[in-house]
Design a protein around this motif. Structure first.
Motif, PDB file in Angstrom:
ATOM      1  N   ALA A   1       2.621   2.671   3.239  1.00  0.00           N
ATOM      2  CA  ALA A   1       2.864   1.900   4.297  1.00  0.00           C
ATOM      3  C   ALA A   1       4.147   1.557   4.255  1.00  0.00           C
ATOM      4  O   ALA A   1       5.100   1.468   3.201  1.00  0.00           O
ATOM      5  N   SER A   2       5.090   1.280   5.279  1.00  0.00           N
ATOM      6  CA  SER A   2       6.398   0.784   5.360  1.00  0.00           C
ATOM      7  C   SER A   2       6.654  -0.483   5.071  1.00  0.00           C
ATOM      8  O   SER A   2       7.583  -0.821   4.521  1.00  0.00           O
TER       9      SER A   2
ATOM     10  N   GLU B   1       0.943  -1.051  -0.066  1.00  0.00           N
ATOM     11  CA  GLU B   1      -0.084   0.035  -0.001  1.00  0.00           C
ATOM     12  C   GLU B   1       0.939   1.191   0.059  1.00  0.00           C
ATOM     13  O   GLU B   1       1.838   1.221   0.710  1.00  0.00           O
TER      14      GLU B   1
END
Length: 81
Positions: free
Chosen positions: A14-15, A11
């Protein structure tokens, strides 16, 4: 031996990637299709409801572009036991 099919999901913003089951991915796609602004292609618009659209995306695509320039990408993987 392969145990089960999963999806790696990426996403924007997101990491880390997430591993989701097919049911979890479908629920995430339904949430994106109902809760965020996405531009739907004619093939998606032809489908009767959001669940059908999410299932179609899972089986025929690997990315959902969001109106804010973000994305949701998914790739099928098989995990070994």
């Amino acid at each position: 031996m392969f145990s089960e099919e999963m999806y790696v999901v990426l996403e924007s913003g997101a990491s880390d990637e997430a591993f989701l089951t097919p049911i979890e991915l479908q629920a995430k796609l339904v949430a994106y299709l109902t809760g965020t602004e996405v531009s739907l292609t004619p093939d998606l618009l032809a489908l009767p409801d959001v669940e059908s659209r999410a299932h179609y995306l899972m089986t025929t695509g690997c990315e959902l572009r969001l109106a804010n320039g973000g994305y949701l990408q998914w790739y099928a993987v098989r995990l070994e036991k």
